[in-house]
Design a protein around this motif. Structure first.
Motif, PDB file in Angstrom:
ATOM      1  N   ASN A 287       6.274   2.643  11.744  1.00 15.04           N
ATOM      2  CA  ASN A 287       5.618   3.306  10.612  1.00 15.04           C
ATOM      3  C   ASN A 287       4.324   3.988  11.071  1.00 15.04           C
ATOM      4  O   ASN A 287       3.228   3.448  10.957  1.00 15.04           O
ATOM      5  CB  ASN A 287       5.330   2.291   9.495  1.00 15.04           C
ATOM      6  CG  ASN A 287       4.724   2.953   8.262  1.00 15.04           C
ATOM      7  OD1 ASN A 287       4.418   4.146   8.269  1.00 15.04           O
ATOM      8  ND2 ASN A 287       4.552   2.181   7.205  1.00 15.04           N
TER       9      ASN A 287
ATOM     10  N   LEU B 189       2.773   6.623   9.864  1.00 18.11           N
ATOM     11  CA  LEU B 189       1.864   6.962   8.769  1.00 18.11           C
ATOM     12  C   LEU B 189       0.997   5.748   8.406  1.00 18.11           C
ATOM     13  O   LEU B 189      -0.225   5.847   8.261  1.00 18.11           O
ATOM     14  CB  LEU B 189       2.718   7.384   7.567  1.00 18.11           C
ATOM     15  CG  LEU B 189       2.172   8.376   6.564  1.00 18.11           C
ATOM     16  CD1 LEU B 189       1.572   9.585   7.242  1.00 18.11           C
ATOM     17  CD2 LEU B 189       3.287   8.779   5.598  1.00 18.11           C
TER      18      LEU B 189
ATOM     19  N   VAL C 131       1.019   5.528  -1.544  1.00 16.70           N
ATOM     20  CA  VAL C 131       0.427   6.652  -2.286  1.00 16.70           C
ATOM     21  C   VAL C 131       1.514   7.705  -2.481  1.00 16.70           C
ATOM     22  O   VAL C 131       2.324   7.964  -1.573  1.00 16.70           O
ATOM     23  CB  VAL C 131      -0.797   7.230  -1.520  1.00 16.70           C
ATOM     24  CG1 VAL C 131      -1.277   8.533  -2.151  1.00 16.70           C
ATOM     25  CG2 VAL C 131      -1.929   6.203  -1.497  1.00 16.70           C
TER      26      VAL C 131
ATOM     27  N   ALA D 287      -7.372   3.923  10.787  1.00 16.86           N
ATOM     28  CA  ALA D 287      -8.543   4.668  10.302  1.00 16.86           C
ATOM     29  C   ALA D 287      -9.438   3.783   9.438  1.00 16.86           C
ATOM     30  O   ALA D 287     -10.635   4.021   9.322  1.00 16.86           O
ATOM     31  CB  ALA D 287      -8.094   5.894   9.515  1.00 16.86           C
TER      32      ALA D 287
ATOM     33  N   ALA E  24      -3.161   5.159   8.971  1.00 18.40           N
ATOM     34  CA  ALA E  24      -4.058   4.825   7.862  1.00 18.40           C
ATOM     35  C   ALA E  24      -4.775   3.503   8.117  1.00 18.40           C
ATOM     36  O   ALA E  24      -5.995   3.408   7.968  1.00 18.40           O
ATOM     37  CB  ALA E  24      -3.277   4.785   6.551  1.00 18.40           C
ATOM     38  N   TRP E  25      -4.025   2.474   8.520  1.00 16.78           N
ATOM     39  CA  TRP E  25      -4.681   1.173   8.750  1.00 16.78           C
ATOM     40  C   TRP E  25      -5.700   1.279   9.882  1.00 16.78           C
ATOM     41  O   TRP E  25      -6.786   0.710   9.817  1.00 16.78           O
ATOM     42  CB  TRP E  25      -3.640   0.089   9.052  1.00 16.78           C
ATOM     43  CG  TRP E  25      -2.826  -0.301   7.857  1.00 16.78           C
ATOM     44  CD1 TRP E  25      -1.497  -0.094   7.673  1.00 16.78           C
ATOM     45  CD2 TRP E  25      -3.285  -0.970   6.665  1.00 16.78           C
ATOM     46  NE1 TRP E  25      -1.096  -0.583   6.445  1.00 16.78           N
ATOM     47  CE2 TRP E  25      -2.167  -1.123   5.819  1.00 16.78           C
ATOM     48  CE3 TRP E  25      -4.534  -1.434   6.241  1.00 16.78           C
ATOM     49  CZ2 TRP E  25      -2.258  -1.729   4.563  1.00 16.78           C
ATOM     50  CZ3 TRP E  25      -4.629  -2.044   4.985  1.00 16.78           C
ATOM     51  CH2 TRP E  25      -3.504  -2.187   4.170  1.00 16.78           C
TER      52      TRP E  25
ATOM     53  N   GLY F 182      -5.516   6.182  -0.670  1.00 17.36           N
ATOM     54  CA  GLY F 182      -5.167   4.952   0.043  1.00 17.36           C
ATOM     55  C   GLY F 182      -6.415   4.183   0.443  1.00 17.36           C
ATOM     56  O   GLY F 182      -6.501   2.970   0.262  1.00 17.36           O
ATOM     57  N   ARG F 183      -7.401   4.891   0.957  1.00 23.89           N
ATOM     58  CA  ARG F 183      -8.649   4.223   1.353  1.00 23.89           C
ATOM     59  C   ARG F 183      -9.336   3.589   0.145  1.00 23.89           C
ATOM     60  O   ARG F 183      -9.825   2.455   0.225  1.00 23.89           O
ATOM     61  CB  ARG F 183      -9.582   5.218   2.059  1.00 23.89           C
ATOM     62  CG  ARG F 183     -10.867   4.593   2.539  1.00 23.89           C
ATOM     63  CD  ARG F 183     -11.762   5.611   3.215  1.00 23.89           C
ATOM     64  NE  ARG F 183     -11.379   5.923   4.572  1.00 23.89           N
ATOM     65  CZ  ARG F 183     -11.685   5.183   5.645  1.00 23.89           C
ATOM     66  NH1 ARG F 183     -12.386   4.075   5.498  1.00 23.89           N
ATOM     67  NH2 ARG F 183     -11.311   5.557   6.846  1.00 23.89           N
TER      68      ARG F 183
ATOM     69  N   GLY G 121      -3.540  11.900   1.836  1.00 20.50           N
ATOM     70  CA  GLY G 121      -4.567  12.606   2.584  1.00 20.50           C
ATOM     71  C   GLY G 121      -5.775  12.998   1.754  1.00 20.50           C
ATOM     72  O   GLY G 121      -6.577  13.824   2.166  1.00 20.50           O
ATOM     73  N   GLN G 122      -5.931  12.395   0.574  1.00 23.48           N
ATOM     74  CA  GLN G 122      -7.066  12.716  -0.300  1.00 23.48           C
ATOM     75  C   GLN G 122      -7.964  11.504  -0.531  1.00 23.48           C
ATOM     76  O   GLN G 122      -8.793  11.499  -1.430  1.00 23.48           O
ATOM     77  CB  GLN G 122      -6.549  13.229  -1.652  1.00 23.48           C
ATOM     78  CG  GLN G 122      -5.709  14.487  -1.539  1.00 23.48           C
ATOM     79  CD  GLN G 122      -5.008  14.843  -2.843  1.00 23.48           C
ATOM     80  OE1 GLN G 122      -5.443  14.446  -3.930  1.00 23.48           O
ATOM     81  NE2 GLN G 122      -3.915  15.577  -2.758  1.00 23.48           N
ATOM     82  N   GLY G 123      -7.737  10.456   0.233  1.00 23.48           N
ATOM     83  CA  GLY G 123      -8.600   9.285   0.123  1.00 23.48           C
ATOM     84  C   GLY G 123      -8.148   8.237  -0.875  1.00 23.48           C
ATOM     85  O   GLY G 123      -8.843   7.240  -1.072  1.00 23.48           O
TER      86      GLY G 123
ATOM     87  N   LEU H  36       0.871  -1.174   0.000  1.00 24.98           N
ATOM     88  CA  LEU H  36       0.000   0.000   0.000  1.00 24.98           C
ATOM     89  C   LEU H  36       0.912   1.229   0.000  1.00 24.98           C
ATOM     90  O   LEU H  36       1.724   1.410   0.913  1.00 24.98           O
ATOM     91  CB  LEU H  36      -0.898   0.013   1.243  1.00 24.98           C
ATOM     92  CG  LEU H  36      -1.738   1.284   1.408  1.00 24.98           C
ATOM     93  CD1 LEU H  36      -2.754   1.437   0.274  1.00 24.98           C
ATOM     94  CD2 LEU H  36      -2.440   1.313   2.763  1.00 24.98           C
TER      95      LEU H  36
END
Ligand code: COA
Length: 167
Positions: free
Chosen positions: A142, A144, A105, A151, A148-149, A115-116, A111-113, A103
């Protein structure tokens, strides 16, 4: 329509990069998801070198990615903006378990979605194949990746340790 004009569909999926919200925005091209192909390998290696988490893991090489795609041509998802790779995830399914790898980006697109979106597309694929749980390996330092994970609903398993040995 001229090739550089934006369609309504593009507008709906594009991102305002500046403006006052009343029609003066500059619109960035839409980020689209697609399957990664063998032809992408040089660009993927260059992308991961700058955007990936590269510590404490075997180095990527073209043959390994080619082998991966030969074994499972649908497992590599790419986010692309104006023809440039800006995100990736590998949705690995071995018939038994589902693993998410690589994963990443582009630093300029975080921060713009993106990755999600990649993770959700990977999860959709893996669920269809029969997965009942998704897992991701995240280096302890990590932050960052951990943000992300977390969230996206993932939690560390404190009762497991990864054991490895060189092949
Ligand atoms: C991890 C990474 C892929 C996230 O990509 P991204 O496109 O920025 O993620 P998104 O914008 O889709 O954000 C996904 C969620 O993570 C959260 N998040 C992302 N970056 C965050 C940060 N720096 N701090 C706090 N939360 C963060 C977002 O708030 C979002 O949650 P939300 O949808 O509830 O708001 C990206 O930071 C990256 O490439 N990092 C380097 C490579 C890496 O570490 N990969 C993970 C390996 S395990």
């Amino acid at each position: 329509m001229a090739g550089d004009e934006m369609t309504e569909a593009d507008r709906r999926t594009s991102t305002p990069t500046s403006g006052d919200g009343h029609g003066s925005e500059a619109w960035a091209p839409a980020v689209v998801l697609r399957r990664g192909e063998v032809a992408d390998i040089p660009a993927l290696l260059a992308f991961w070198a700058v955007a990936g988490e590269n510590a404490s893991r075997p180095a990527d090489d073209a043959t390994m990615v080619e082998n991966l795609l030969g074994r499972d041509p649908d497992c590599l998802l790419v986010a692309e903006q104006a023809g440039v790779i800006v995100g990736t995830v590998i949705a690995g399914w071995d018939g038994w378990r589902a693993h998410l790898y690589r994963l990443a980006v582009d630093p300029g697109c975080r921060g713009q979605g993106v990755g999600r979106r990649l993770v959700e597309a990977a999860e959709d694929r893996l669920r269809t194949l029969g997965a009942i749980r998704f897992d991701a390996m995240v280096l302890s330092e990590n932050a960052l990746g951990a943000h992300a994970w977390a969230a996206m609903g993932y939690r560390p398993q404190d009762d497991w340790t990864r054991w490895v040995r060189p092949a």
